[in-house]
Write a protein that holds these residues in place. Structure first.
Motif, mmCIF file in Angstrom:
data_model
loop_
_atom_site.group_PDB
_atom_site.id
_atom_site.type_symbol
_atom_site.label_atom_id
_atom_site.label_comp_id
_atom_site.label_asym_id
_atom_site.label_seq_id
_atom_site.Cartn_x
_atom_site.Cartn_y
_atom_site.Cartn_z
ATOM 1 N N THR A 63 0.845 -1.181 0.000
ATOM 2 C CA THR A 63 0.000 0.000 0.000
ATOM 3 C C THR A 63 0.886 1.238 0.000
ATOM 4 N N SER A 65 0.887 5.797 -0.078
ATOM 5 C CA SER A 65 0.265 7.122 -0.113
ATOM 6 C C SER A 65 1.370 8.166 -0.243
ATOM 7 N N VAL A 72 -3.096 15.245 -0.681
ATOM 8 C CA VAL A 72 -2.824 13.847 -1.019
ATOM 9 C C VAL A 72 -2.856 13.748 -2.535
ATOM 10 N N GLN A 75 -2.747 7.649 -3.798
ATOM 11 C CA GLN A 75 -3.032 6.547 -2.882
ATOM 12 C C GLN A 75 -3.264 5.300 -3.728
ATOM 13 N N PRO A 91 -6.157 1.087 -0.425
ATOM 14 C CA PRO A 91 -5.422 2.033 0.414
ATOM 15 C C PRO A 91 -6.284 2.761 1.441
ATOM 16 N N GLU A 92 -7.599 2.784 1.223
ATOM 17 C CA GLU A 92 -8.484 3.447 2.177
ATOM 18 C C GLU A 92 -9.119 2.474 3.161
ATOM 19 N N ALA A 285 -3.099 3.283 4.402
ATOM 20 C CA ALA A 285 -2.264 4.275 3.731
ATOM 21 C C ALA A 285 -2.948 5.629 3.720
ATOM 22 N N SER A 286 -4.269 5.636 3.628
ATOM 23 C CA SER A 286 -5.026 6.881 3.634
ATOM 24 C C SER A 286 -4.859 7.625 4.955
ATOM 25 N N ALA A 289 -1.461 9.129 5.249
ATOM 26 C CA ALA A 289 -1.367 10.382 4.503
ATOM 27 C C ALA A 289 -1.851 11.540 5.379
#
Length: 547
Positions: A63, A65, A72, A75, A91-92, A285-286, A289
């Motif tokens: 993953t 970001s 951002v 992602q 990624p979210e 990953a979100s 970020a």
């Protein structure tokens, strides 16, 4: 199979070294220090690099970001969070164990209390840890700032006690710190030697001073302000009486894998709750970020002046080499200072690399890899591509060669100082953490062993750089100019000079002891024969002498 793996790792190395500059245009963002990044071009390049990395290092899922100038800009998810279910990384939605990147959250929390005047960084840590009895060394107490910089002076006793495969042995933070306290083996404040125990102490200070459980403090004062709804220090399937991760989040944690015999083998969830401040967090990953933006903006979590202070090293004894500031590792990418941290959580490996001067941040995490450093290599290469022009590193000059006399003062064997000094496992040090330094024609140093392997050229007094890998090491010297210690390439521990006999491993000692025993036996036979010959000679002489 071995040949394919070797070729793949070579491809990964080539990928990490070749870093194009992404297409850029004049920035439309206010106060942005650089031009805008072409997000589409960055996505194409990142996709290609990560797929190459996945093949080379056998990575099941990854993953990513990327943030830039307050936004951002990328992602991405790659591969699988769970191979058996066919669930792909989002990624979210997909959580990854971020390992020691968790420490930065712990130290941000501690710095919040420093900013509020509730913790004095120059006070003894014992001031805020009444329920523990911390040792001293030579009359020097462990200061709070020593925890930030991994200079507590403790030996490393993490092996075998940091990861818990199951919940039967899980205990609380205070109990773990009390039961597993390592020996204090060096003067606090003197050397940077990475310490999970020290970071966990920092978490207990947060808990004691705030009056809130550590995980609850982080949720309220860091995750809440940044809207990090899919990040938690809590862990799944905890015993009664312990905080448990929300089942919906737990179902989205990526499965960790080992690659063996040509297949990915799923591994059970690894608990780190007893040392949670050092590495138990899971995140998307979100959310990472959002965290990087919070650090780079310096408004939601701490005052900007405090964030800038955290980037300065409180022990500036190695300004021309990588080292630790206030809870974050610092180095350079294209001459710009970095603010970063890596993480390892048994099967998961992560890297967060930020360049505050350029308002850049990259986070990468994987749920299995042959090359544990692959996320940092990828993050660094992406950051390099986002910086259009390099600048000199302060204090560096053109590479110069050493004289034969100088080479001789650096040559020798060095042993890792991030080790256990008080138990039998200390004898494994030569097998795991030995480095050999050999002088070469042209005045370069050939370092053999581990991540520091390479040919280094002097770029500043005591500081050496390998242009092929980008690695940097630094030596410290005795009064006679002889090198006594070498820092690790990442700057989080070092290697002390040792004699050749200290490089022997257990098997070497077994052979040596057997040889000594054999020599003793043969010597015993020889002494017995000598005494018999001497006795016969004396008898013969006594007969021949006149009365």
């Amino acid at each position: 199979m071995i040949w394919r793996t070797f070729c793949g790792l070579l491809a990964l190395l080539a990928m990490s070294l070749a870093s194009p500059v992404w297409p850029q245009t004049p920035s439309q963002t206010q106060n942005c220090p650089g031009p805008d990044i072409d997000a589409a071009a960055l996505r194409i390049e990142a996709d290609a690099r990560i797929e190459t990395m996945r093949q080379a290092a056998h990575i099941p899922g990854a993953t990513l970001s990327v943030v830039y100038c307050g936004k951002v800009i990328l992602q991405r998810g790659y591969g699988f969070e769970d191979i058996e279910r066919g669930a792909r990384v989002d990624p979210e939605q997909t959580l990854f164990r971020i390992g020691s990147v968790s420490k930065t959250l712990t130290f941000v929390a501690l710095m919040q209390l420093v900013e509020q005047g509730r913790v004095d960084p120059d006070a003894p840590a014992q001031t805020y840890l009444k329920d523990l009895n911390l040792p001293t060394f030579g009359g020097r107490k462990i200061l709070v700032r020593d925890l930030f910089t991994h200079r507590s002076g403790f030996e490393d006793r993490a092996a075998g006690i940091l990861f818990n495969h199951g919940t039967s042995g899980i205990i609380g933070l205070r109990q773990w710190l009390d039961q597993t306290m390592p020996e204090l083996v060096r003067m606090p404040g003197k050397k940077t030697v990475y310490s999970n125990y020290g970071a966990t102490l920092a978490g207990l200070i947060v808990e004691n001073v705030s009056g809130e459980p550590f995980h609850a403090y982080i949720e309220k004062h860091i995750f809440g302000p940044l809207d990090m709804r899919a990040t938690s220090f809590r862990e799944q399937d905890m015993p009664r009486g312990f905080p448990t991760l929300d089942p919906q989040l737990a179902s989205r944690i990526s499965t960790g894998y080992f690659y063996r015999n040509g297949a990915f083998e799923p591994q059970p969830f690894t608990h780190i709750w007893h040392a949670a401040p050092a590495g138990s967090a899971s995140a998307t990953a979100s959310d990472m970020a959002r965290y990087m933006l919070g650090i780079l903006r310096g408004t939601e979590l701490l005052q900007r002046s405090t964030i800038e202070r955290m980037q300065q090293r409180p022990y500036p004894d190695n300004p021309t080499a990588p080292g630790y500031a206030w809870g974050f590792r610092t180095g350079w990418i294209k001459g710009f200072p970095t603010f970063e941290h890596g993480g390892s959580a048994y099967t998961h490996f992560s890297a967060m690399v930020m360049v505050p001067d350029r308002q850049i941040g990259v986070f990468v995490s994987v749920n299995g890899a042959d090359d544990h450093d692959a996320p940092r290599k990828l993050a660094t290469s992406l950051v390099e591509g986002m910086i259009p022009q390099a600048k000199p590193i302060p204090g560096w000059s053109a590479a110069t060669g050493l004289t034969p006399a100088e080479l001789e003062k650096h040559e020798g064997n060095y042993l890792i100082d991030r080790t256990n000094y008080s138990r039998l496992s200390k004898f494994l040090g030569p097998l795991m953490g030995a480095r050999k330094v050999v002088g070469q024609p042209g005045g370069t140093l050939n370092i053999q062993g581990g991540a520091e392997s390479g040919v280094y050229r002097r770029v500043a007094p005591g500081t050496f750089h390998d242009p092929e890998t980008g690695s940097i090491v630094q030596f410290t010297y005795g009064p006679d100019g002889r090198a006594l210690r070498m820092s690790a390439a990442y700057g989080h521990y070092g290697f002390d000079r040792i004699g050749w006999w200290q490089t022997l491993g257990p098997l070497d000692w077994c052979w040596l002891l057997w040889l000594c025993w054999l020599c003793g036996i043969l010597s015993g036979f020889d002494r017995a024969g000598w005494r018999a010959r001497k006795h016969r000679a004396c008898r013969h002489l006594s007969r021949s002498l006149p009365l």
